[in-house]
Design an enzyme around this catalytic site. Sequence first.
Site, PDB file in Angstrom:
ATOM      1  N   HIS A 106      18.218 -67.928  51.603  1.00  0.00           N
ATOM      2  CA  HIS A 106      17.372 -67.379  50.261  1.00  0.00           C
ATOM      3  C   HIS A 106      16.275 -66.681  50.746  1.00  0.00           C
ATOM      4  O   HIS A 106      15.296 -67.223  51.232  1.00  0.00           O
ATOM      5  CB  HIS A 106      17.354 -68.459  49.348  1.00  0.00           C
ATOM      6  CG  HIS A 106      16.796 -68.121  48.074  1.00  0.00           C
ATOM      7  ND1 HIS A 106      17.036 -68.950  46.830  1.00  0.00           N
ATOM      8  CD2 HIS A 106      15.653 -67.214  47.832  1.00  0.00           C
ATOM      9  CE1 HIS A 106      16.290 -68.301  45.958  1.00  0.00           C
ATOM     10  NE2 HIS A 106      15.603 -67.193  46.607  1.00  0.00           N
ATOM     11  N   HIS A 125      13.639 -63.174  49.883  1.00  0.00           N
ATOM     12  CA  HIS A 125      13.236 -62.121  49.157  1.00  0.00           C
ATOM     13  C   HIS A 125      12.565 -60.831  50.222  1.00  0.00           C
ATOM     14  O   HIS A 125      11.555 -61.151  50.857  1.00  0.00           O
ATOM     15  CB  HIS A 125      12.370 -62.316  48.177  1.00  0.00           C
ATOM     16  CG  HIS A 125      12.628 -63.205  47.161  1.00  0.00           C
ATOM     17  ND1 HIS A 125      13.199 -62.874  46.022  1.00  0.00           N
ATOM     18  CD2 HIS A 125      12.621 -64.498  47.084  1.00  0.00           C
ATOM     19  CE1 HIS A 125      13.814 -63.750  45.331  1.00  0.00           C
ATOM     20  NE2 HIS A 125      13.400 -65.013  45.859  1.00  0.00           N
ATOM     21  N   LEU A 126      13.438 -59.779  50.467  1.00  0.00           N
ATOM     22  CA  LEU A 126      12.756 -58.799  51.509  1.00  0.00           C
ATOM     23  C   LEU A 126      12.092 -57.915  50.639  1.00  0.00           C
ATOM     24  O   LEU A 126      11.394 -56.875  51.386  1.00  0.00           O
ATOM     25  CB  LEU A 126      13.924 -58.184  52.157  1.00  0.00           C
ATOM     26  CG  LEU A 126      14.629 -58.989  53.491  1.00  0.00           C
ATOM     27  CD1 LEU A 126      15.468 -58.112  54.279  1.00  0.00           C
ATOM     28  CD2 LEU A 126      13.321 -59.099  54.459  1.00  0.00           C
ATOM     29  N   ARG A 127      12.277 -57.511  49.359  1.00  0.00           N
ATOM     30  CA  ARG A 127      11.900 -56.510  48.695  1.00  0.00           C
ATOM     31  C   ARG A 127      12.373 -55.158  49.224  1.00  0.00           C
ATOM     32  O   ARG A 127      13.401 -55.187  49.543  1.00  0.00           O
ATOM     33  CB  ARG A 127      10.070 -56.388  48.765  1.00  0.00           C
ATOM     34  CG  ARG A 127       9.675 -57.796  48.464  1.00  0.00           C
ATOM     35  CD  ARG A 127       9.905 -58.620  47.150  1.00  0.00           C
ATOM     36  NE  ARG A 127       8.933 -59.704  47.100  1.00  0.00           N
ATOM     37  CZ  ARG A 127       9.277 -60.420  46.091  1.00  0.00           C
ATOM     38  NH1 ARG A 127      10.482 -60.616  45.182  1.00  0.00           N
ATOM     39  NH2 ARG A 127       8.595 -61.638  45.875  1.00  0.00           N
ATOM     40  N   ASN A 155      16.617 -59.436  43.340  1.00  0.00           N
ATOM     41  CA  ASN A 155      15.509 -59.145  42.005  1.00  0.00           C
ATOM     42  C   ASN A 155      14.712 -57.943  42.364  1.00  0.00           C
ATOM     43  O   ASN A 155      13.579 -58.295  42.318  1.00  0.00           O
ATOM     44  CB  ASN A 155      15.200 -60.539  41.581  1.00  0.00           C
ATOM     45  CG  ASN A 155      14.026 -61.086  42.755  1.00  0.00           C
ATOM     46  OD1 ASN A 155      14.355 -60.864  44.036  1.00  0.00           O
ATOM     47  ND2 ASN A 155      13.160 -61.977  42.422  1.00  0.00           N
ATOM     48  N   LYS A 185      23.958 -63.895  42.318  1.00  0.00           N
ATOM     49  CA  LYS A 185      22.808 -64.485  41.892  1.00  0.00           C
ATOM     50  C   LYS A 185      22.781 -64.928  40.538  1.00  0.00           C
ATOM     51  O   LYS A 185      22.701 -63.760  39.518  1.00  0.00           O
ATOM     52  CB  LYS A 185      21.608 -63.821  42.417  1.00  0.00           C
ATOM     53  CG  LYS A 185      20.432 -64.661  42.217  1.00  0.00           C
ATOM     54  CD  LYS A 185      20.053 -65.874  42.934  1.00  0.00           C
ATOM     55  CE  LYS A 185      18.889 -66.712  42.427  1.00  0.00           C
ATOM     56  NZ  LYS A 185      17.921 -67.079  43.279  1.00  0.00           N
ATOM     57  N   HIS A 218      19.527 -69.780  40.166  1.00  0.00           N
ATOM     58  CA  HIS A 218      18.219 -70.367  39.855  1.00  0.00           C
ATOM     59  C   HIS A 218      18.164 -71.322  38.739  1.00  0.00           C
ATOM     60  O   HIS A 218      18.428 -70.989  37.570  1.00  0.00           O
ATOM     61  CB  HIS A 218      17.232 -69.148  39.668  1.00  0.00           C
ATOM     62  CG  HIS A 218      15.815 -69.437  39.359  1.00  0.00           C
ATOM     63  ND1 HIS A 218      14.980 -69.114  40.130  1.00  0.00           N
ATOM     64  CD2 HIS A 218      15.215 -70.408  38.489  1.00  0.00           C
ATOM     65  CE1 HIS A 218      13.523 -69.390  39.975  1.00  0.00           C
ATOM     66  NE2 HIS A 218      13.869 -70.364  38.789  1.00  0.00           N
ATOM     67  N   HIS A 252      16.774 -73.633  45.961  1.00  0.00           N
ATOM     68  CA  HIS A 252      15.652 -74.193  46.043  1.00  0.00           C
ATOM     69  C   HIS A 252      15.361 -75.279  44.949  1.00  0.00           C
ATOM     70  O   HIS A 252      14.651 -75.435  44.305  1.00  0.00           O
ATOM     71  CB  HIS A 252      14.413 -73.245  45.734  1.00  0.00           C
ATOM     72  CG  HIS A 252      14.677 -72.006  44.644  1.00  0.00           C
ATOM     73  ND1 HIS A 252      15.200 -72.585  43.449  1.00  0.00           N
ATOM     74  CD2 HIS A 252      14.690 -70.690  44.393  1.00  0.00           C
ATOM     75  CE1 HIS A 252      15.352 -71.522  42.875  1.00  0.00           C
ATOM     76  NE2 HIS A 252      15.083 -70.518  43.336  1.00  0.00           N
ATOM     77  N   LEU A 266       8.275 -70.559  42.072  1.00  0.00           N
ATOM     78  CA  LEU A 266       9.216 -71.241  41.052  1.00  0.00           C
ATOM     79  C   LEU A 266      10.405 -71.418  41.545  1.00  0.00           C
ATOM     80  O   LEU A 266      10.893 -70.480  42.464  1.00  0.00           O
ATOM     81  CB  LEU A 266       9.507 -70.110  39.708  1.00  0.00           C
ATOM     82  CG  LEU A 266       8.200 -70.054  38.886  1.00  0.00           C
ATOM     83  CD1 LEU A 266       8.425 -68.831  37.894  1.00  0.00           C
ATOM     84  CD2 LEU A 266       8.113 -71.380  38.115  1.00  0.00           C
ATOM     85  N   ASP A 289      13.367 -68.933  50.323  1.00  0.00           N
ATOM     86  CA  ASP A 289      12.754 -68.337  49.124  1.00  0.00           C
ATOM     87  C   ASP A 289      11.435 -67.690  49.724  1.00  0.00           C
ATOM     88  O   ASP A 289      10.414 -67.576  48.797  1.00  0.00           O
ATOM     89  CB  ASP A 289      12.775 -69.352  48.112  1.00  0.00           C
ATOM     90  CG  ASP A 289      12.305 -68.792  46.927  1.00  0.00           C
ATOM     91  OD1 ASP A 289      12.726 -67.442  46.658  1.00  0.00           O
ATOM     92  OD2 ASP A 289      12.124 -69.483  45.782  1.00  0.00           O
ATOM     93  N   HIS A 340       4.320 -61.376  47.717  1.00  0.00           N
ATOM     94  CA  HIS A 340       3.554 -60.677  46.735  1.00  0.00           C
ATOM     95  C   HIS A 340       1.995 -60.276  47.477  1.00  0.00           C
ATOM     96  O   HIS A 340       1.416 -61.093  48.200  1.00  0.00           O
ATOM     97  CB  HIS A 340       3.054 -61.507  45.349  1.00  0.00           C
ATOM     98  CG  HIS A 340       4.535 -61.897  44.786  1.00  0.00           C
ATOM     99  ND1 HIS A 340       5.166 -61.034  43.815  1.00  0.00           N
ATOM    100  CD2 HIS A 340       5.100 -62.793  44.901  1.00  0.00           C
ATOM    101  CE1 HIS A 340       6.097 -61.587  43.330  1.00  0.00           C
ATOM    102  NE2 HIS A 340       6.300 -62.694  43.875  1.00  0.00           N
ATOM    103  N   ALA A 368       4.621 -65.628  40.955  1.00  0.00           N
ATOM    104  CA  ALA A 368       5.177 -66.895  41.667  1.00  0.00           C
ATOM    105  C   ALA A 368       5.715 -66.499  43.037  1.00  0.00           C
ATOM    106  O   ALA A 368       6.642 -65.353  42.952  1.00  0.00           O
ATOM    107  CB  ALA A 368       6.344 -67.370  40.949  1.00  0.00           C
TER     108      ALA A 368
HETATM  109  O1  DOR Z   1       8.466 -68.204  43.308  1.00  0.00           O
HETATM  110  C1  DOR Z   1       9.443 -67.594  43.466  1.00  0.00           C
HETATM  111  N1  DOR Z   1       9.401 -66.207  43.818  1.00  0.00           N
HETATM  112  N2  DOR Z   1      10.479 -67.884  42.814  1.00  0.00           N
HETATM  113  C2  DOR Z   1      11.454 -67.163  42.473  1.00  0.00           C
HETATM  114  O2  DOR Z   1      12.499 -67.469  42.089  1.00  0.00           O
HETATM  115  C3  DOR Z   1      11.248 -65.498  42.644  1.00  0.00           C
HETATM  116  C4  DOR Z   1      10.391 -65.296  43.839  1.00  0.00           C
HETATM  117  C5  DOR Z   1      10.001 -63.898  43.682  1.00  0.00           C
HETATM  118  O3  DOR Z   1      10.800 -62.843  43.463  1.00  0.00           O
HETATM  119  O4  DOR Z   1       8.905 -63.435  43.871  1.00  0.00           O
HETATM  120 ZN    ZN Z   2      13.998 -66.831  45.230  1.00  0.00          ZN
END
Ligand code: DOR
Ligand code: ZN
Length: 345
Positions: free
Chosen positions: A13, A15-17, A41, A99, A136, A174, A219, A247, A251, A263
């Site tokens: 899991h 997030h690479l953006r 996402n 997802k 999620h 998560h 989150l 996860d 940011h 989050a």
């Molecule tokens: O903390 C989180 N950040 N939880 C998520 O489910 C999404 C993620 C994000 O994409 O920043």
């Molecule tokens: Zn996530």
Amino acid sequence: MRSLTIRRPDDWHLHLRDGAMMEGVIGDTSRHFARAIIMPNLVPPVVTTADARAYRERIVNAIPDGDTFEPLMTLYLTEGTSPDDLEEGKASGLITAVKLYPAGATTNSHGGVRDFEKAMPALERMAKIGLPLCVHGEVTTPDVDIFDREKVFIDTVLDPLRKRLPELKVTMEHVTTSDGIDYIKSAESNLAGSITTHHLIINRNAILVGGIRPHYYCLPVAKRESHRLALRAAATSGDRRFFLGTDSAPHIDPLKECGCGCAGIYTSINTMSCLAHVFEQDNALDRLEAFASLNGPAWYGLPANDETITLVRRDEPVDFPAKIETGAGTVTVFDPMFPLHWDVA
Ligand code: DOR
Ligand code: ZN
């Protein structure tokens, strides 16, 4: 133990953006991890197989020279997801999972699912063709307390869905509560759970005691200590139903350090060091490989990696940067609040 060699880990899991942020963070994953399930996402989200193909191409182009890393692509489930597109995506080998974000549950989830009936055709097809659903697991109804959202999701959404589609393979991502751990353990089949690095280390006090600390906000939000201990016990048990999904969710600092912060916790760079510390504390170093390198591939029907990594315990604490600089801005690195002595050699 001073040194530990394990199969190369995977992150189930991540997030690479995209763009400059992705270029700034991808090396922190590809340095240690062979594969990762890539969250969809983005803005706009990755909703079709064609979107995923294009995103995968951008990821592959951003992998630092010399690293081998395989992104495992996911699609973002919407009320309009085409079952045929999912089937094509799986058949072509491109799509590993789909997802589910309940609409409004987290970052960029507003295009997620509100009315589950509308997503049923896609979910039914996934059950039929063996395409896993990554969940999620939080309800978003405003009258449910944020600390109860996982448990209420299990009772009111996940369990009914699994009863309706028992053949659907579900990853509860998560997991943050003992309720989630107990639910996964109680299932006879087709249910597993990923656990993040940070939820093994912090409880909700980290966010709120002595001042509000936005870099510990994610989150699902961290819960009370008894839940953290249940996650630790599950992760370090070797139980095949539990595996690592960091996860890691970068940011830039201004979006975390403000009146309404995002989050997400960035752990890619020090996850293996943190995990070795956690497993050592719990006398479970011999089960770190199961959690980080074996249980995940077994669940997704993939071979474990042939390569290995070696973790060494250094006398002096290992220096990780407090922040990393990316082309998109500065990102704060997860601070476990204890010195890290384990290092990937
Ligand atoms: O903390 C989180 N950040 N939880 C998520 O489910 C999404 C993620 C994000 O994409 O920043
Ligand atoms: Zn996530």
